[in-house]
Design a protein around this motif. Structure first.
Motif, short mmCIF file in Angstrom:
data_model
loop_
_atom_site.label_atom_id
_atom_site.label_comp_id
_atom_site.label_asym_id
_atom_site.label_seq_id
_atom_site.Cartn_x
_atom_site.Cartn_y
_atom_site.Cartn_z
N UNK A 36 0.85 -1.18 0.00
CA UNK A 36 0.00 0.00 0.00
C UNK A 36 0.89 1.24 0.00
N UNK A 37 0.66 2.11 -0.94
CA UNK A 37 1.36 3.40 -1.00
C UNK A 37 0.52 4.43 -0.26
N UNK A 38 1.00 5.63 -0.19
CA UNK A 38 0.25 6.66 0.52
C UNK A 38 0.26 7.96 -0.26
N UNK A 39 -0.89 8.65 -0.23
CA UNK A 39 -0.99 9.98 -0.84
C UNK A 39 -1.13 10.97 0.31
N UNK A 40 -0.03 11.24 1.00
CA UNK A 40 -0.10 12.08 2.18
C UNK A 40 -0.68 11.26 3.31
N UNK A 41 -1.80 11.69 3.86
CA UNK A 41 -2.39 10.96 4.97
C UNK A 41 -3.46 9.96 4.53
N UNK A 42 -3.66 9.82 3.23
CA UNK A 42 -4.67 8.90 2.71
C UNK A 42 -4.02 7.75 1.96
N UNK A 43 -4.46 6.50 2.19
CA UNK A 43 -3.83 5.34 1.55
C UNK A 43 -4.19 5.21 0.07
N UNK A 44 -3.21 4.74 -0.70
CA UNK A 44 -3.44 4.39 -2.09
C UNK A 44 -3.57 2.88 -2.14
N UNK A 45 -4.73 2.40 -2.51
CA UNK A 45 -5.01 0.97 -2.60
C UNK A 45 -5.51 0.68 -4.02
N UNK A 46 -4.60 0.48 -4.97
CA UNK A 46 -4.97 0.32 -6.38
C UNK A 46 -6.00 -0.78 -6.65
N UNK A 59 -11.83 -0.17 -4.52
CA UNK A 59 -12.71 0.84 -5.13
C UNK A 59 -12.28 2.23 -4.64
N UNK A 60 -12.40 3.24 -5.51
CA UNK A 60 -12.05 4.61 -5.11
C UNK A 60 -12.99 5.10 -4.02
N UNK A 61 -12.45 5.88 -3.10
CA UNK A 61 -13.24 6.51 -2.04
C UNK A 61 -14.04 7.65 -2.68
N UNK A 62 -15.34 7.47 -2.79
CA UNK A 62 -16.18 8.46 -3.49
C UNK A 62 -16.17 9.81 -2.81
N UNK A 69 -6.92 4.94 7.89
CA UNK A 69 -7.63 3.69 8.15
C UNK A 69 -8.75 3.41 7.15
N UNK A 70 -8.95 4.29 6.16
CA UNK A 70 -10.00 4.08 5.16
C UNK A 70 -9.66 2.86 4.31
N UNK A 71 -10.69 2.02 4.04
CA UNK A 71 -10.45 0.79 3.27
C UNK A 71 -10.47 1.02 1.77
#
Length: 64
Positions: free
Chosen positions: A1-11, A14-17, A30-32
């Motif tokens: 898992x990479x990170x975009x600042x404080x938000x996780x990148x989980x390729x 599903x994108x966080x709407x 902690x967002x899935x």
């Protein structure tokens, strides 16, 4: 898992709407869901140089 600042990148997730619409997410690291890197022109990237050509309907800070 990479990170975009404080938000996780989980390729693979599903994108966080909410993040796509607002640029923020109350769940933070902690967002899935996936939090793609948003570029200036509205394209989203998976965080490792690849991106998509689909446009985000409402760019952060420009909706009225």
């Amino acid at each position: 898992m990479a990170s975009t600042g404080k938000y996780p990148t989980r390729p693979d997730a599903q994108d966080c709407s909410f993040f796509i619409r607002t640029g923020t997410c109350k769940f933070g690291s902690s967002c899935k869901f996936n939090h793609p890197v948003l570029t200036v022109d509205g394209d989203k990237s998976n965080g490792n140089g690849g991106g998509t050509s689909s446009k985000i309907p409402c760019k952060v800070g420009t909706c009225r």
